[in-house]
Design a protein around this motif. Structure first.
Motif, PDB file in Angstrom:
ATOM      1  N   ILE A  10       0.863  -1.178   0.000  1.00  0.00           N
ATOM      2  CA  ILE A  10       0.000   0.000   0.000  1.00  0.00           C
ATOM      3  C   ILE A  10       0.896   1.222   0.000  1.00  0.00           C
ATOM      4  O   ILE A  10       1.717   1.387   0.880  1.00  0.00           O
ATOM      5  CB  ILE A  10      -0.920   0.019   1.229  1.00  0.00           C
ATOM      6  CG1 ILE A  10      -1.821  -1.206   1.205  1.00  0.00           C
ATOM      7  CG2 ILE A  10      -1.732   1.292   1.284  1.00  0.00           C
ATOM      8  CD1 ILE A  10      -2.766  -1.279   2.379  1.00  0.00           C
ATOM      9  N   THR A  11       0.739   2.082  -0.991  1.00  0.00           N
ATOM     10  CA  THR A  11       1.579   3.266  -1.087  1.00  0.00           C
ATOM     11  C   THR A  11       1.494   4.075   0.201  1.00  0.00           C
ATOM     12  O   THR A  11       0.436   4.243   0.779  1.00  0.00           O
ATOM     13  CB  THR A  11       1.121   4.129  -2.264  1.00  0.00           C
ATOM     14  OG1 THR A  11       1.138   3.325  -3.438  1.00  0.00           O
ATOM     15  CG2 THR A  11       2.062   5.305  -2.461  1.00  0.00           C
ATOM     16  N   GLY A  59       0.708  -9.617  -1.588  1.00  0.00           N
ATOM     17  CA  GLY A  59       0.673  -8.196  -1.913  1.00  0.00           C
ATOM     18  C   GLY A  59      -0.759  -7.792  -2.192  1.00  0.00           C
ATOM     19  O   GLY A  59      -1.585  -8.635  -2.515  1.00  0.00           O
ATOM     20  N   GLU A  60      -1.043  -6.501  -2.065  1.00  0.00           N
ATOM     21  CA  GLU A  60      -2.395  -6.037  -2.334  1.00  0.00           C
ATOM     22  C   GLU A  60      -2.514  -5.437  -3.721  1.00  0.00           C
ATOM     23  O   GLU A  60      -3.225  -5.930  -4.565  1.00  0.00           O
ATOM     24  CB  GLU A  60      -2.823  -5.017  -1.280  1.00  0.00           C
ATOM     25  CG  GLU A  60      -3.259  -5.678   0.027  1.00  0.00           C
ATOM     26  CD  GLU A  60      -3.971  -4.719   0.941  1.00  0.00           C
ATOM     27  OE1 GLU A  60      -4.698  -3.837   0.438  1.00  0.00           O
ATOM     28  OE2 GLU A  60      -3.801  -4.850   2.163  1.00  0.00           O
ATOM     29  N   ARG A  61      -1.801  -4.364  -3.977  1.00  0.00           N
ATOM     30  CA  ARG A  61      -1.897  -3.718  -5.290  1.00  0.00           C
ATOM     31  C   ARG A  61      -0.770  -4.186  -6.193  1.00  0.00           C
ATOM     32  O   ARG A  61      -0.980  -4.481  -7.354  1.00  0.00           O
ATOM     33  CB  ARG A  61      -1.859  -2.202  -5.117  1.00  0.00           C
ATOM     34  CG  ARG A  61      -3.064  -1.654  -4.320  1.00  0.00           C
ATOM     35  CD  ARG A  61      -3.004  -0.146  -4.208  1.00  0.00           C
ATOM     36  NE  ARG A  61      -3.080   0.473  -5.517  1.00  0.00           N
ATOM     37  CZ  ARG A  61      -2.476   1.613  -5.842  1.00  0.00           C
ATOM     38  NH1 ARG A  61      -1.743   2.233  -4.944  1.00  0.00           N
ATOM     39  NH2 ARG A  61      -2.605   2.121  -7.044  1.00  0.00           N
ATOM     40  N   ASP A  62       0.442  -4.227  -5.656  1.00  0.00           N
ATOM     41  CA  ASP A  62       1.564  -4.727  -6.444  1.00  0.00           C
ATOM     42  C   ASP A  62       1.543  -6.247  -6.459  1.00  0.00           C
ATOM     43  O   ASP A  62       1.044  -6.890  -5.532  1.00  0.00           O
ATOM     44  CB  ASP A  62       2.895  -4.261  -5.847  1.00  0.00           C
ATOM     45  CG  ASP A  62       3.099  -2.761  -5.965  1.00  0.00           C
ATOM     46  OD1 ASP A  62       2.379  -2.131  -6.763  1.00  0.00           O
ATOM     47  OD2 ASP A  62       3.963  -2.235  -5.245  1.00  0.00           O
ATOM     48  N   ARG A  63       2.074  -6.828  -7.522  1.00  0.00           N
ATOM     49  CA  ARG A  63       2.286  -8.268  -7.587  1.00  0.00           C
ATOM     50  C   ARG A  63       3.777  -8.494  -7.334  1.00  0.00           C
ATOM     51  O   ARG A  63       4.625  -7.912  -8.013  1.00  0.00           O
ATOM     52  CB  ARG A  63       1.896  -8.838  -8.965  1.00  0.00           C
ATOM     53  CG  ARG A  63       0.442  -8.620  -9.331  1.00  0.00           C
ATOM     54  CD  ARG A  63      -0.474  -9.505  -8.472  1.00  0.00           C
ATOM     55  NE  ARG A  63      -1.834  -9.464  -8.968  1.00  0.00           N
ATOM     56  CZ  ARG A  63      -2.805  -8.760  -8.422  1.00  0.00           C
ATOM     57  NH1 ARG A  63      -2.556  -8.013  -7.375  1.00  0.00           N
ATOM     58  NH2 ARG A  63      -4.027  -8.793  -8.915  1.00  0.00           N
ATOM     59  N   ALA A  84       1.008   3.260 -11.060  1.00  0.00           N
ATOM     60  CA  ALA A  84       2.204   3.553 -10.266  1.00  0.00           C
ATOM     61  C   ALA A  84       2.985   4.685 -10.931  1.00  0.00           C
ATOM     62  O   ALA A  84       3.143   4.718 -12.149  1.00  0.00           O
ATOM     63  CB  ALA A  84       3.079   2.311 -10.147  1.00  0.00           C
ATOM     64  N   ASP A  85       3.452   5.617 -10.140  1.00  0.00           N
ATOM     65  CA  ASP A  85       4.145   6.799 -10.652  1.00  0.00           C
ATOM     66  C   ASP A  85       5.544   6.417 -11.122  1.00  0.00           C
ATOM     67  O   ASP A  85       6.390   6.041 -10.298  1.00  0.00           O
ATOM     68  CB  ASP A  85       4.218   7.861  -9.565  1.00  0.00           C
ATOM     69  CG  ASP A  85       4.767   9.180 -10.073  1.00  0.00           C
ATOM     70  OD1 ASP A  85       5.345   9.204 -11.169  1.00  0.00           O
ATOM     71  OD2 ASP A  85       4.620  10.196  -9.357  1.00  0.00           O
ATOM     72  N   ARG A 126       1.518  -2.587 -16.556  1.00  0.00           N
ATOM     73  CA  ARG A 126       2.210  -2.576 -15.265  1.00  0.00           C
ATOM     74  C   ARG A 126       3.710  -2.478 -15.495  1.00  0.00           C
ATOM     75  O   ARG A 126       4.240  -3.055 -16.453  1.00  0.00           O
ATOM     76  CB  ARG A 126       1.901  -3.841 -14.455  1.00  0.00           C
ATOM     77  CG  ARG A 126       0.488  -3.875 -13.862  1.00  0.00           C
ATOM     78  CD  ARG A 126       0.287  -5.146 -13.033  1.00  0.00           C
ATOM     79  NE  ARG A 126      -1.007  -5.175 -12.385  1.00  0.00           N
ATOM     80  CZ  ARG A 126      -1.184  -5.132 -11.051  1.00  0.00           C
ATOM     81  NH1 ARG A 126      -0.135  -5.025 -10.250  1.00  0.00           N
ATOM     82  NH2 ARG A 126      -2.396  -5.186 -10.546  1.00  0.00           N
ATOM     83  N   ILE A 127       4.372  -1.749 -14.606  1.00  0.00           N
ATOM     84  CA  ILE A 127       5.831  -1.629 -14.648  1.00  0.00           C
ATOM     85  C   ILE A 127       6.448  -2.775 -13.862  1.00  0.00           C
ATOM     86  O   ILE A 127       6.009  -3.090 -12.750  1.00  0.00           O
ATOM     87  CB  ILE A 127       6.277  -0.273 -14.065  1.00  0.00           C
ATOM     88  CG1 ILE A 127       5.733   0.876 -14.918  1.00  0.00           C
ATOM     89  CG2 ILE A 127       7.797  -0.196 -13.973  1.00  0.00           C
ATOM     90  CD1 ILE A 127       5.997   2.242 -14.306  1.00  0.00           C
ATOM     91  N   VAL A 128       7.461  -3.397 -14.456  1.00  0.00           N
ATOM     92  CA  VAL A 128       8.154  -4.523 -13.825  1.00  0.00           C
ATOM     93  C   VAL A 128       9.577  -4.107 -13.481  1.00  0.00           C
ATOM     94  O   VAL A 128      10.283  -3.538 -14.318  1.00  0.00           O
ATOM     95  CB  VAL A 128       8.178  -5.761 -14.756  1.00  0.00           C
ATOM     96  CG1 VAL A 128       9.006  -6.881 -14.147  1.00  0.00           C
ATOM     97  CG2 VAL A 128       6.756  -6.233 -15.034  1.00  0.00           C
ATOM     98  N   ARG A 129       9.970  -4.366 -12.254  1.00  0.00           N
ATOM     99  CA  ARG A 129      11.343  -4.119 -11.801  1.00  0.00           C
ATOM    100  C   ARG A 129      11.869  -5.395 -11.169  1.00  0.00           C
ATOM    101  O   ARG A 129      11.117  -6.160 -10.546  1.00  0.00           O
ATOM    102  CB  ARG A 129      11.401  -2.981 -10.776  1.00  0.00           C
ATOM    103  CG  ARG A 129      10.933  -1.653 -11.320  1.00  0.00           C
ATOM    104  CD  ARG A 129      10.588  -0.663 -10.217  1.00  0.00           C
ATOM    105  NE  ARG A 129      11.732  -0.351  -9.368  1.00  0.00           N
ATOM    106  CZ  ARG A 129      11.751  -0.552  -8.055  1.00  0.00           C
ATOM    107  NH1 ARG A 129      10.694  -1.077  -7.449  1.00  0.00           N
ATOM    108  NH2 ARG A 129      12.819  -0.213  -7.354  1.00  0.00           N
TER     109      ARG A 129
END
Length: 950
Positions: A10-11, A59-63, A84-85, A126-129
């Protein structure tokens, strides 16, 4: 070891304690995420070239996923929620790259070099890191020892220090978890239960009143901002393995990050503030804290806890069916309840004290009010009999204040202009002010009278009468809710800054405060805060030594330690003849050499009698470093030159002039190389040097040839040497005994080139080498200048330079040489007593006999222990060089032997260029039985250490 990941699902949330999805290991992934594992595996295989087993993490919002390759390498794959920013994610990535080399996750670039990739997901792009997986247990799962807290402080500080110059366009983002957002979060306090709301409101009110006005002046930078119990990883050795989760990075006052760490580290302790003081000390050791930061640190830690409760309540209000969001409330609330009874002022004082500042900064002004004569107190009682001393340590604790004994009920008077602050039972508190308007108080316990709060009193006005018991007097620089008469030893420094020595007020000669005793652990803590870390301690567990006798030191438990390394107490620790001579003279006179005095003249003549011609002019100083500095001045004055030749690895002192002549320092750790006027000659080491005993001939003259080469180079540049400095036997370079004829040949080269020869006898003089009184005599050489130090005074600061009349006269330029303490009568008497003891107790002969005993025993040990590569020495100046095959230095093994010997009650040290030489240089009173004990202990230590050699 289990591995963990903290998930910022959660942000702007702070982890499990604040009501978010907890960090999870890879035992049981959430079922709703498992179906995405194959998709993630394909993404990282195609975009990152990583292949392995992928498992989902909660996780809730992020995977979030963990990937483990066949080689066992671990990675974290973050598939960020839609929306996500990218700027905030780039902030994290840039910070992680900036922190390369620190124990934080490492960002893995994609195959085409990007920091992240964007993929199509069911709910949008979605952005992946991808980050490396850090192994370790979360802080929440370990027992937070004092050592671990200290290490955490150092690690948080190291991250802050590394980020101090980091900038990024997104660093100033509006982050609700930034402590500067507290006023916004405070509006959520209305959501709290009735029992918590007053606690939290008080914290936010204090923040607005005390913290906000100070924030702008604090040093700002980007900080991690989230050192919570799930983002701190601990390794198997009980140290900090690293920090994870950089999702709350923000530009803010630097101390805010430390405040966050304190807030979470406080949980689970009966006394939260005291528990985290080691963390603060650890931080300060790496990144020193400013006083204005310490002034708000306690409030910032409480504010983080208050914000946590408010945010948890807010999230639960938005999702009332999710009771997990309240899981951390009890722990945070428990800390806040415990802290509610802590005065913020006393907390501030405790934090200042923890890092070495005076606890109460106002105490200095109050003391000055009395010591400067501004205050003119009248007597509190007509006749005073003093009781227990302020600061005295008793079985019950450390005493504060002072008892004024009375035989009957007598009148107590006001000592200074005052206003009656409080009257409670038999306790009266008066308020005063210094001339600079700094408030202070006097408190009288055991007085009864008609006083009322608010009354104005003049000096001499009656306060009432004693009740027939002792009157307890406190002089206070701060007025806490309760003034204790006894405090725990651990808090003595804090409280003696609040309740200061009442004798400032009483003015009784000899009636001052006692020195509060400290145990070894407390001494080590205070030493770390008020000493430079450049000053080291011996041994992994430092000794608390309280007395010495002969060749033994004794610790606080009166355990004896055979001292095989102290060449300062030359004739034995606390030799009674030296003690008596110093005591006798200090009771008569101690002044400088501008007056005639028998002692220093007699001492100079005694030294001259012991030295070869033409050495007969003496200068007296306080230390060996001073002696060598003066020798350099003498040489330059005599020759008009500045260039100096020294031996490699030599050490001649800690003054700037001597560090410049000491390769041991300027080529060692922290050194910056020698000056162009210092020329380093080859060390004549017959064991590991270019020329070796048993293999090469004429070692002495051949090792002296490089001296001639340096001199020839100087001559070719139109220069000549001022001096050649050499220890007569080299100590720090590894207890080196030069090959025969070395000094004689080297001195001849130097003199032919117009330089003077300086023999540094600071480590080896006064009979230590046994066969001779001076080390240079073993080389059949006579220097032009001799410097003497350590052993001369047997622990009293006494050193000397002795030179020829010609060199001394070159120094007579019209500029007077004066040394305030050099040659004072007390030092001279110490020196005379040392010479008497050496002669009367035949200690030079004893050094020879005991040295022969030790060398013979050590050579027998060498036959049984291949780790002993060389045994060398003269008298009681011995080196044992530990070597691996091929004469490689056994540095680690030497350190282990030193500790193993110490564990058996014997003290030695290590030195040499590779710290692989055991140094033996004990007091000359060493006995035959002491030598047998040392040899037995060393044999056992060698067996222990050799058993662990791979």
């Amino acid at each position: 070891m289990a591995d963990y990941l903290s998930d910022r699902s959660i942000t702007h949330n702070v982890g499990r304690r604040d009501g978010v999805t907890p960090t999870a290991n890879d035992h049981d992934a959430a079922p709703t995420l498992a179906e995405d594992s194959a998709r993630v595996a394909e993404v990282v295989r195609r975009q990152y070239g990583l292949d392995g087993r992928v498992r989902a993490l909660p996780g809730e919002r992020d995977r979030n996923f963990r990937l483990v390759t066949e080689q066992g390498d671990g990675y974290v794959i973050k598939v960020h929620a839609p929306g996500a920013d990218p700027a905030e994610l780039d902030l994290q990535d840039a910070a992680l790259l900036h922190l390369a080399g620190h124990p934080v996750p490492r960002l893995i670039p994609s195959l085409d070099g990007r920091r992240s990739v964007t993929v199509t997901w069911d709910d949008g792009p979605r952005i992946v890191r991808v980050l490396t997986w850090l192994a370790g247990r979360p802080w929440a799962d370990v027992e937070p020892t004092e050592a671990l807290l200290h290490d955490l402080g150092r690690q948080v500080a190291a991250i802050d220090a590394a980020l101090s110059d980091f900038t990024h366009p997104a660093m100033g983002r509006d982050l609700v978890w930034n402590l500067t957002s507290a006023p916004r979060v405070a509006k959520l306090a209305a959501l709290l239960d009735d029992d918590l709301m007053p606690l939290v409101t008080e914290v936010f009110d204090r923040y607005a009143e005390h913290v906000v006005p100070r924030l702008a002046a604090l040093p700002h930078q980007v900080v991690h901002n989230d050192a919570n119990e799930l983002n701190i990883l601990v390794d198997d050795d009980g140290g900090i393995a690293g920090l994870i989760d950089f999702g709350d990075l923000v530009w803010t006052p630097r101390v805010c990050g430390l405040g966050v760490a304190l807030a979470y580290a406080m949980q689970g302790h009966a006394d939260p503030l005291r528990a985290v003081l080691p963390l603060v000390r650890g931080y300060d050791e790496v990144a020193p804290l400013r006083t204005d930061e310490l002034a708000v640190l306690f409030d910032l830690a409480r504010t983080r806890l208050a914000m946590s409760l408010c945010m948890s309540a807010h999230q639960h209000a938005n999702d009332p069916g999710n009771d997990y969001l309240l899981v951390s409330r009890n722990g945070v609330a428990d800390v806040l309840r415990k802290l509610a009874g802590t005065s913020p002022d006393l907390a501030h004082f405790a934090l200042r004290d923890a890092v070495g500042f005076a606890a109460n900064p106002a105490a200095r002004a109050v003391r000055r009010h009395f010591t400067s004569g501004e205050a003119r107190p009248v007597s509190v009682l007509d006749e005073v009999h003093l009781g227990g001393r302020h600061g005295e340590r008793t079985r019950e604790g450390v005493r504060l204040g002072r008892d004024l004994r009375t035989d009957a009920s007598v009148t107590v008077r006001c000592p200074l202009p005052a206003v009656v602050h409080a009257v409670r039972g038999d306790t009266v508190t008066l308020a005063h002010r210094t001339d600079d308007d700094v408030p202070f108080w006097t408190l009288y316990r055991g007085v009864t009278g008609p006083l009322r709060p608010g009354g104005v009193l003049a000096p001499g006005d009656p306060l009432g009468a004693t009740n027939g018991k002792n009157l307890r007097l406190h002089l206070l620089t701060h007025l806490p809710d309760r003034v204790p008469d006894l405090v725990e030893a651990a808090e003595a420094d804090l409280w003696t800054s609040v309740s200061i020595d009442p004798n400032l007020l009483l003015g009784h000669r000899g009636g001052g405060a006692a020195r509060t005793g400290r145990d070894a652990a407390a001494l080590a803590v205070r030493r770390r805060t008020n000493f430079s870390r450049a000053l080291g301690l011996s041994y992994s567990e430092p000794l608390h030594i309280v007395r010495g006798e002969g060749a033994y030191l004794y610790d606080e438990a009166d355990r004896p330690w055979l001292d095989m390394v102290n060449n300062v107490c030359h004739v034995g620790h606390c030799h009674p003849r030296v003690v008596e001579a110093v005591s006798r003279q200090v009771a008569l006179l101690n002044t400088n050499t501008r007056y005639l005095h028998e002692s220093v003249v007699a001492y100079a003549h005694r030294l001259v009698e012991l030295l070869p011609d033409p050495l007969r002019v003496c200068f007296f100083v306080n230390s060996g470093s001073e002696a060598n500095d003066l020798a350099l001045r003498l040489a330059s004055a005599h020759t008009g030159a500045r260039d100096v030749l020294v031996l490699d690895h030599a050490y001649h002192g800690h003054l700037s002039s001597q560090v410049a002549l000491s390769p041991y320092k300027f080529d060692g750790p922290g050194g910056q190389g020698g000056p162009t006027t210092t020329h380093v000659c080859e060390l004549p080491d017959p064991y590991r040097g270019r020329l070796r005993a048993g293999r090469d001939d004429d070692l002495g003259p051949r090792y002296a040839a490089p001296v001639a080469s340096h001199l020839a180079t100087l001559k070719s540049r139109g220069l000549r040497p001022a001096a050649f400095f050499a220890e007569s036997l080299q100590s720090c370079g590894g207890q080196i005994v030069y090959p025969d004829g070395y000094l004689r040949a080297a001195f001849e080269h130097v003199r032919q080139a117009g330089g003077v020869c300086v023999a540094d006898e600071i480590q080896v003089g006064l009979g230590r080498v046994g066969r001779h009184f001076w080390g240079f005599e073993t080389q059949d050489a006579v220097p032009d200048i001799v410097t003497l130090g350590k052993p001369l005074g047997n622990g009293h600061p006494l050193a000397a330079v002795v030179t020829t009349p010609e060199i001394a006269r070159s120094f007579e330029t019209g500029m007077e040489y004066f040394n305030t303490f050099g040659g004072n009568p007390v030092s001279a008497e110490a020196g005379l007593a040392v010479l008497d003891v050496i002669q009367d107790e035949r200690l030079q002969a004893n050094a020879r006999a005991r040295g022969d005993q030790l060398l013979a025993g050590l050579r027998r040990l060498r036959e049984r222990h291949p780790l002993i590569g060389d045994v060398r020495g003269e008298g009681l100046f011995i080196g044992i060089e530990l070597s691996l095959p091929g004469r490689a230095p056994a540095t680690a093994q030497a350190a282990a032997v030193k500790e193993a010997v110490k564990a058996r009650g014997v003290l030695i040290s290590t030195d040499g260029p590779d710290a692989n030489v055991l140094k033996i240089k004990p007091p000359l009173v060493l006995t035959e039985a002491d030598c047998d004990l040392f040899l037995d202990v060393l044999a056992d230590a060698m067996i222990q250490v050799e058993a662990h050699i791979q």
